[in-house]
Design a protein around this motif. Structure first.
Motif, short mmCIF file in Angstrom:
data_model
loop_
_atom_site.label_atom_id
_atom_site.label_comp_id
_atom_site.label_asym_id
_atom_site.label_seq_id
_atom_site.Cartn_x
_atom_site.Cartn_y
_atom_site.Cartn_z
N UNK A 83 20.13 39.21 32.03
CA UNK A 83 18.83 39.83 32.24
C UNK A 83 17.69 39.16 31.48
N UNK A 84 18.01 38.54 30.32
CA UNK A 84 16.91 38.10 29.45
C UNK A 84 16.91 36.61 29.09
N UNK A 85 18.03 35.95 29.14
CA UNK A 85 18.05 34.57 28.64
C UNK A 85 18.01 33.52 29.74
N UNK A 86 18.13 33.93 30.98
CA UNK A 86 18.13 32.97 32.09
C UNK A 86 19.27 31.96 31.93
N UNK A 87 20.42 32.44 31.37
CA UNK A 87 21.57 31.56 31.16
C UNK A 87 22.78 32.12 31.90
N UNK A 88 23.40 31.33 32.79
CA UNK A 88 24.59 31.80 33.49
C UNK A 88 25.87 31.63 32.67
N UNK A 89 25.75 31.15 31.44
CA UNK A 89 26.94 30.88 30.64
C UNK A 89 27.19 31.89 29.53
N UNK A 90 26.47 32.99 29.56
CA UNK A 90 26.69 34.02 28.56
C UNK A 90 28.03 34.72 28.70
N UNK A 91 28.72 34.47 29.81
CA UNK A 91 30.04 35.08 30.02
C UNK A 91 31.11 34.42 29.18
N UNK A 92 30.80 33.30 28.55
CA UNK A 92 31.81 32.48 27.87
C UNK A 92 32.60 33.27 26.84
N UNK A 93 31.91 34.06 26.02
CA UNK A 93 32.61 34.84 25.00
C UNK A 93 33.56 35.84 25.62
N UNK A 94 33.12 36.53 26.68
CA UNK A 94 33.97 37.50 27.35
C UNK A 94 35.17 36.82 28.00
N UNK A 95 34.95 35.65 28.54
CA UNK A 95 36.04 34.88 29.15
C UNK A 95 37.10 34.52 28.12
N UNK A 96 36.69 34.04 26.94
CA UNK A 96 37.63 33.63 25.90
C UNK A 96 38.40 34.83 25.37
N UNK A 97 37.69 35.91 25.02
CA UNK A 97 38.36 37.09 24.46
C UNK A 97 39.33 37.68 25.48
N UNK A 98 38.88 37.78 26.74
CA UNK A 98 39.76 38.35 27.77
C UNK A 98 40.98 37.50 28.03
N UNK A 99 40.82 36.17 28.05
CA UNK A 99 41.96 35.29 28.31
C UNK A 99 42.96 35.28 27.16
N UNK A 100 42.51 35.64 25.96
CA UNK A 100 43.44 35.75 24.83
C UNK A 100 44.13 37.11 24.79
N UNK A 101 43.39 38.16 25.17
CA UNK A 101 43.91 39.53 25.02
C UNK A 101 44.83 39.94 26.16
N UNK A 102 44.47 39.63 27.39
CA UNK A 102 45.23 40.12 28.55
C UNK A 102 46.67 39.61 28.56
N UNK A 103 46.96 38.33 28.28
CA UNK A 103 48.36 37.89 28.27
C UNK A 103 49.21 38.59 27.21
N UNK A 104 48.57 39.17 26.18
CA UNK A 104 49.31 39.88 25.14
C UNK A 104 49.76 41.27 25.60
N UNK A 105 49.17 41.77 26.70
CA UNK A 105 49.50 43.11 27.18
C UNK A 105 50.90 43.13 27.77
N UNK A 106 51.63 44.22 27.52
CA UNK A 106 53.00 44.33 28.02
C UNK A 106 53.03 44.67 29.50
N UNK A 107 52.02 45.37 29.98
CA UNK A 107 51.96 45.70 31.41
C UNK A 107 50.49 45.85 31.81
N UNK A 108 50.25 45.86 33.12
CA UNK A 108 48.90 46.00 33.62
C UNK A 108 48.05 44.76 33.51
N UNK A 109 48.69 43.60 33.36
CA UNK A 109 47.91 42.39 33.17
C UNK A 109 47.16 41.99 34.45
#
Length: 358
Positions: A83-109
């Motif tokens: 909404x404010x930075x005009x940057x399409x790459x602000x998802x990078x942090x969410x991508x990294x955290x999600x890709x590290x956390x989801x494989x650790x889940x025992x189910x529902x990945x």
């Protein structure tokens, strides 16, 4: 996923050395290229810091403690970026955290992956509300697709670590089994020493009991023989317990090679020439073999025989100083008494045991 401290440390260092510089480079590059003002840099930097913190804790197998706050921070940064930075790459942090956390889940990945991709795409669509001419692919498709790809790679990495763990557990079981075999062999040696002697002592004691009145001199002779047998057995038992019993070096070499290979340890034997004091060197080799199987996480052992003695080098030593090894300490004096020297040293994660005779 649980590894031994030594393996965990090696994997942590490997991940930090190979992946952390790349993540940091991408974070700095995006901050420079995708922002025009200092407050835009601050917004992107917060999400990137959350990603780097999550990655650092992931390498330490401690992601669970920080995953929620890191995910929340990254999830806030993405809509602010849209909404404010005009940057399409602000998802990078969410991508990294999600890709590290989801494989650790025992189910529902799978469901979690779909929901995260939908969140990224849905937030990306908000860009159209402030900039109808915005590139939908950059704000919607790219974040969702790249995040799914990152999660798939992370899942593959988790499976790789699981295979490493299974191999390590198998190696530990083989080492324990090898130690058990060594104990069984020790018990067999002890039985050889004491079993026959005790049987003879029993027979002689019975005979002495019968002769004590009819033939006292004969009974006394039997008792003297019993005393001599027991004394000799005590001496042999002490020699066995302190690894002072005479051994065959060639037999010990073959036995050590079989034990190491059973534990998944590569063995190389270099025989330059036949060394002196072969029985005593067999005792050194046996004690060192037991120490490696019990106390080290070795992947290879190199045994060198030369005209002046034996040198045994193994990797997998995690300490910085030489530990106290009572078995080798007991042998050091015997080697010295025979005109030799028994030394142990540590360098670069390798432990060296050397027995040399001048």
């Amino acid at each position: 996923m649980t590894f031994t401290p030594a393996t965990q440390g090696r994997l942590r260092r490997l991940n930090l050395v190979t992946a952390a510089p790349l993540l940091l480079f991408v974070a700095v590059l995006l901050s420079i290229l995708d922002t025009d003002t200092w407050w835009q840099i601050v917004i992107l930097a917060v999400g990137m810091i959350a990603a780097l913190v999550a990655f650092e804790r992931w390498t330490a197998n401690d992601l669970g403690r920080v995953v929620l706050p890191c995910f929340v921070v990254a999830a806030i940064v993405w809509p602010l970026s849209v909404l404010f930075t005009d940057s399409p790459n602000g998802y990078w942090g969410l991508c990294v955290v999600g890709s590290l956390a989801i494989p650790k889940m025992r189910r529902g990945r799978v469901l979690s992956t779909i929901l995260l991709a939908a969140l990224l795409a849905g937030v990306g669509l908000l860009r159209l509300t402030v900039a109808p001419e915005a590139n939908v692919v950059a704000y919607v498709a790219v974040p969702a697709v790249l995040t799914v790809v990152a999660i798939l790679f992370s899942v593959a990495g988790e499976r790789f670590y699981r295979v490493v763990q299974e191999l390590e557990e198998s190696k530990a079981r083989e080492a324990e089994l090898a130690v058990v075999r060594e104990r069984v062999r020790f018990a067999g040696d002890l039985h050889d020493i004491q079993g026959h002697t005790l049987h003879v002592v029993k027979l002689k004691a019975t005979l002495a009991q019968k002769l004590v009145h009819s033939d006292p001199s004969r009974a006394e002779e039997e008792l003297r023989e019993i005393h001599a047998l027991v004394s000799d057995t005590i001496t042999q038992t002490k020699e066995l317990a302190y690894a002072q019993r005479r051994l065959n070096l060639n037999v010990e070499l073959e036995n050590a090679k079989n034990l190491f290979e059973a534990a998944g340890i590569r063995v190389r034997i270099s025989r330059e020439s036949d060394p002196p004091a072969r029985e005593l060197l067999g005792q050194v080799l046996r004690e060192t073999t037991t120490n490696i199987l019990r106390h080290a996480s070795s992947t290879f052992v190199h045994i060198t025989l030369s005209g002046d003695g034996i040198v045994i080098v193994n990797d997998g030593f995690a300490g910085e100083s030489v530990p106290e090894l009572r078995g080798l300490s007991a042998l050091r004096q015997r080697v010295a008494d025979d005109g030799g020297e028994l030394t142990v040293s540590v360098a670069g994660g390798e432990f060296t045991t050397a027995a040399r005779f001048s």
